[in-house]
Design a protein around this motif. Structure first.
Motif, PDB file in Angstrom:
ATOM      1  N   PHE A  62       4.558  -4.887  15.326  1.00 47.14           N
ATOM      2  CA  PHE A  62       3.465  -4.805  15.302  1.00 47.14           C
ATOM      3  C   PHE A  62       2.844  -4.371  14.114  1.00 47.14           C
ATOM      4  O   PHE A  62       1.613  -4.846  13.592  1.00 47.14           O
ATOM      5  CB  PHE A  62       3.078  -3.889  16.611  1.00 47.14           C
ATOM      6  N   TRP A  63       3.314  -3.051  13.558  1.00 46.55           N
ATOM      7  CA  TRP A  63       2.583  -2.646  12.215  1.00 46.55           C
ATOM      8  C   TRP A  63       2.747  -3.513  10.951  1.00 46.55           C
ATOM      9  O   TRP A  63       1.917  -3.799  10.172  1.00 46.55           O
ATOM     10  CB  TRP A  63       3.306  -1.303  11.938  1.00 46.55           C
ATOM     11  N   GLN A  64       4.064  -4.257  11.142  1.00 49.85           N
ATOM     12  CA  GLN A  64       3.935  -5.126   9.960  1.00 49.85           C
ATOM     13  C   GLN A  64       3.121  -6.558  10.115  1.00 49.85           C
ATOM     14  O   GLN A  64       2.478  -6.936   9.076  1.00 49.85           O
ATOM     15  CB  GLN A  64       5.436  -5.940  10.024  1.00 49.85           C
ATOM     16  N   SER A  65       2.668  -7.057  11.200  1.00 48.95           N
ATOM     17  CA  SER A  65       1.853  -7.910  11.679  1.00 48.95           C
ATOM     18  C   SER A  65       0.362  -7.482  11.223  1.00 48.95           C
ATOM     19  O   SER A  65      -0.181  -8.055  10.406  1.00 48.95           O
ATOM     20  CB  SER A  65       1.726  -8.169  12.938  1.00 48.95           C
ATOM     21  N   MET A  66      -0.015  -6.201  11.314  1.00 52.44           N
ATOM     22  CA  MET A  66      -1.152  -5.484  11.185  1.00 52.44           C
ATOM     23  C   MET A  66      -1.365  -5.793   9.526  1.00 52.44           C
ATOM     24  O   MET A  66      -2.559  -6.070   9.018  1.00 52.44           O
ATOM     25  CB  MET A  66      -1.447  -4.093  11.768  1.00 52.44           C
ATOM     26  N   TYR A  67      -0.219  -5.016   9.159  1.00 52.09           N
ATOM     27  CA  TYR A  67      -0.203  -4.880   7.506  1.00 52.09           C
ATOM     28  C   TYR A  67      -0.275  -6.020   6.788  1.00 52.09           C
ATOM     29  O   TYR A  67      -0.990  -6.345   5.900  1.00 52.09           O
ATOM     30  CB  TYR A  67       0.980  -3.889   7.010  1.00 52.09           C
ATOM     31  N   ALA A  68       0.544  -7.124   7.318  1.00 54.25           N
ATOM     32  CA  ALA A  68       0.695  -8.593   6.493  1.00 54.25           C
ATOM     33  C   ALA A  68      -0.949  -9.014   6.688  1.00 54.25           C
ATOM     34  O   ALA A  68      -1.490  -9.826   5.790  1.00 54.25           O
ATOM     35  CB  ALA A  68       1.453  -9.302   7.476  1.00 54.25           C
ATOM     36  N   ALA A 117       1.231  10.412   6.146  1.00 51.96           N
ATOM     37  CA  ALA A 117       2.199   9.339   6.090  1.00 51.96           C
ATOM     38  C   ALA A 117       3.328   9.780   5.187  1.00 51.96           C
ATOM     39  O   ALA A 117       3.266  10.470   3.935  1.00 51.96           O
ATOM     40  CB  ALA A 117       1.472   8.007   5.295  1.00 51.96           C
ATOM     41  N   ASP A 118       4.564   9.763   5.552  1.00 52.90           N
ATOM     42  CA  ASP A 118       5.661   9.858   4.854  1.00 52.90           C
ATOM     43  C   ASP A 118       6.336   8.727   4.225  1.00 52.90           C
ATOM     44  O   ASP A 118       6.901   7.848   4.982  1.00 52.90           O
ATOM     45  CB  ASP A 118       6.991  10.508   5.748  1.00 52.90           C
ATOM     46  N   ILE A 119       6.041   8.488   2.915  1.00 62.87           N
ATOM     47  CA  ILE A 119       6.461   7.325   2.263  1.00 62.87           C
ATOM     48  C   ILE A 119       7.887   7.199   1.931  1.00 62.87           C
ATOM     49  O   ILE A 119       8.571   6.187   1.609  1.00 62.87           O
ATOM     50  CB  ILE A 119       5.525   7.123   0.957  1.00 62.87           C
ATOM     51  N   LEU A 172       5.679  -5.879   0.981  1.00 66.04           N
ATOM     52  CA  LEU A 172       4.621  -4.707   1.125  1.00 66.04           C
ATOM     53  C   LEU A 172       4.560  -4.477   2.444  1.00 66.04           C
ATOM     54  O   LEU A 172       4.362  -3.340   3.018  1.00 66.04           O
ATOM     55  CB  LEU A 172       3.356  -5.126   0.498  1.00 66.04           C
ATOM     56  N   SER A 173       4.346  -5.508   3.374  1.00 67.80           N
ATOM     57  CA  SER A 173       4.022  -5.223   4.853  1.00 67.80           C
ATOM     58  C   SER A 173       5.237  -4.546   5.520  1.00 67.80           C
ATOM     59  O   SER A 173       5.242  -3.647   6.499  1.00 67.80           O
ATOM     60  CB  SER A 173       3.752  -6.509   5.619  1.00 67.80           C
ATOM     61  N   GLY A 174       6.498  -4.993   5.135  1.00 71.21           N
ATOM     62  CA  GLY A 174       7.603  -4.234   5.932  1.00 71.21           C
ATOM     63  C   GLY A 174       7.778  -3.059   5.355  1.00 71.21           C
ATOM     64  O   GLY A 174       8.245  -2.120   5.874  1.00 71.21           O
ATOM     65  N   ASP A 175       7.763  -2.534   3.954  1.00 69.34           N
ATOM     66  CA  ASP A 175       7.687  -1.310   3.509  1.00 69.34           C
ATOM     67  C   ASP A 175       6.455  -0.552   4.063  1.00 69.34           C
ATOM     68  O   ASP A 175       6.884   0.929   4.464  1.00 69.34           O
ATOM     69  CB  ASP A 175       7.582  -1.279   1.915  1.00 69.34           C
ATOM     70  N   LEU A 176       5.447  -0.904   4.241  1.00 69.90           N
ATOM     71  CA  LEU A 176       4.328  -0.326   4.696  1.00 69.90           C
ATOM     72  C   LEU A 176       4.526   0.360   6.304  1.00 69.90           C
ATOM     73  O   LEU A 176       4.321   1.397   6.918  1.00 69.90           O
ATOM     74  CB  LEU A 176       2.979  -0.934   4.713  1.00 69.90           C
ATOM     75  N   ALA A 177       5.245  -0.894   7.046  1.00 69.56           N
ATOM     76  CA  ALA A 177       5.464  -0.510   8.393  1.00 69.56           C
ATOM     77  C   ALA A 177       6.806   0.412   8.669  1.00 69.56           C
ATOM     78  O   ALA A 177       6.931   1.233   9.566  1.00 69.56           O
ATOM     79  CB  ALA A 177       6.164  -1.811   8.937  1.00 69.56           C
ATOM     80  N   THR A 178       7.552   0.697   7.424  1.00 68.39           N
ATOM     81  CA  THR A 178       8.690   1.425   7.421  1.00 68.39           C
ATOM     82  C   THR A 178       8.334   3.083   7.113  1.00 68.39           C
ATOM     83  O   THR A 178       8.911   3.851   7.436  1.00 68.39           O
ATOM     84  CB  THR A 178       9.682   1.137   6.519  1.00 68.39           C
TER      85      THR A 178
END
Length: 398
Positions: free
Chosen positions: A89-95, A324-326, A57-63
């Motif tokens: 950075f964003w993956q750390s935030m989302y994790a 956000a572009d998912i 989830l964190s990796g996909d959210l950071a993508t």
């Protein structure tokens, strides 16, 4: 930063957990007296299912591509940190958001209020406080840099504070791990039971029986066992040769132990349910009736659910319209999007040139792609050829 030190409430009154997640003696401040209802992140991440879902989830959210309508806002979103790349950075935030229910970052800004960089903050570094009049929050932050130390009464405009579900009006977030306390306890007990059952059920690989009234003492039996196992190990997966005086019977796992091994992974479904994703993403059996397209839609809905919380905080702090572009996260190759556009072009909803233009904008086709050339269509006329002029004459007379 306020001139006078405001009177504030203690952080416990707003439900903030300000001690490290890795602390083995961590307690649940939201439910005092029931420490067993809390699951620490360090313990939960030792579970492969929790680690897998948080990583995915964190990796996909950071993508997901964040787009702002202001150039300065877009710049800080594209490069928020100077100590790591954007994706990390964003993956750390989302994790951290998925583990603790909230994530923090300090906004380093110049005198004009323009963001220079953001610094990721662990929950153990941050203590939020509620102002006495309830007009807002302030934060005490302990920085890792010795020359900075502790900064008190930081206004909430200088802190990026992303929250998930809250129990106090959105001031702080609630960790999803709190809903997995019972499942994690059952998982640990199930693991212990399985190990005990295996230890008691599979003591040796088989039984080597000596026939014809052979009388061996304990030392001779042990020596023969070691010789036999040495023969097995040196046979290179070949057949084992014994004489008529011996019989070898391999042992099998008991059926009840095999069934137990198949049932210890039931927590995967519970973990997927808490995070709102299909259990097939955790290698579960999933719903055999559902299609791949339906499962993908459920996952997109889960990503969008988390992204709403993220965009709400960013829009509020950056005073910009951020979207956000998912698509890059759920369709990295763009094949699904291209198929959809092809269907719209065939139905006449859009023209083929419009579909090509859209695919070029998203990078599916290169911008310098030459125009398509249509091959000429040859028409063949097949008919009966008449001989002479009699038939023509008759037709003209008619």
């Amino acid at each position: 930063m306020p001139i006078f030190k405001p009177k504030v409430f203690d952080s416990l009154e707003v439900g903030q957990q300000s001690i490290p997640f890795s602390d083995p003696d961590i307690i649940n401040f939201l439910s005092p007296g029931t420490p067993s209802k809390y699951v620490s992140a360090s313990e939960a991440l030792q579970n492969s299912d929790v680690y897998s879902i948080v990583m995915q989830l964190s990796g996909d959210l950071a993508t997901i591509k964040l787009k702002a309508d202001k150039t300065r806002s877009q710049g800080i979103l594209d490069k928020p940190s100077v100590t790591s790349n954007t994706h990390s950075f964003w993956q750390s935030m989302y994790a951290q958001l998925l583990i603790g229910g909230e994530a923090f970052a300090y906004r380093w800004r110049n005198l004009n209020g323009i963001d220079l960089r953001w610094e990721y903050l662990r929950p153990s570094q941050v203590s939020p406080f509620l102002l006495e009049d309830g007009s807002g929050l302030i934060y005490n932050v302990s920085f890792d840099e010795p020359q900075i130390g502790v900064i008190q009464a930081i206004p909430q405009s200088d802190i990026i504070h992303i929250r998930l579900m809250s129990k106090n009006g959105g001031m702080t977030g609630m960790s999803p791990l709190s809903a997995l306390a019972n499942e994690m306890n059952i998982k640990n007990s199930s693991d212990k039971l399985t190990l005990a059952a295996l230890a008691q059920s599979i003591i040796s690989p088989g039984v080597l029986k000596v026939n014809k009234g052979g009388l061996l003492d304990a030392k001779q039996k042990s020596a023969r066992s070691k010789q036999f196992m040495q023969q097995v190990n040196n046979s290179n997966n070949g057949p084992i040769v014994i004489d008529d005086l011996e019989d070898y019977t391999p042992l099998e796992i008991k059926s009840n132990v095999a069934a137990l091994l198949n049932q210890v992974n039931w927590t995967s479904t519970q973990i997927a349910k808490v995070y709102g994703v299909p259990d097939s993403y955790l290698n579960g059996s999933g719903d055999q009736q559902s299609s791949l397209e339906m499962t993908s839609k459920f996952y997109v809905t889960a990503l969008n659910r988390y992204m709403r919380s993220i965009l709400s905080e960013l829009n509020d702090k950056l005073s910009a319209n951020i979207s956000a572009d998912i698509r890059p996260a759920v369709d990295p190759l763009g094949d699904s999007f291209a198929t959809t556009l092809s269907g719209l072009a065939k139905d006449g909803t859009i023209g083929s040139n419009q579909a090509t233009w859209v695919l070029q904008q998203v990078g599916y086709f290169p911008n310098d792609m030459p125009e398509a050339k249509k091959n000429p269509v040859q028409q063949l006329v097949i008919g009966n050829q008449s001989k002479g002029g009699d038939n023509n004459a008759e037709e003209s007379n008619d």
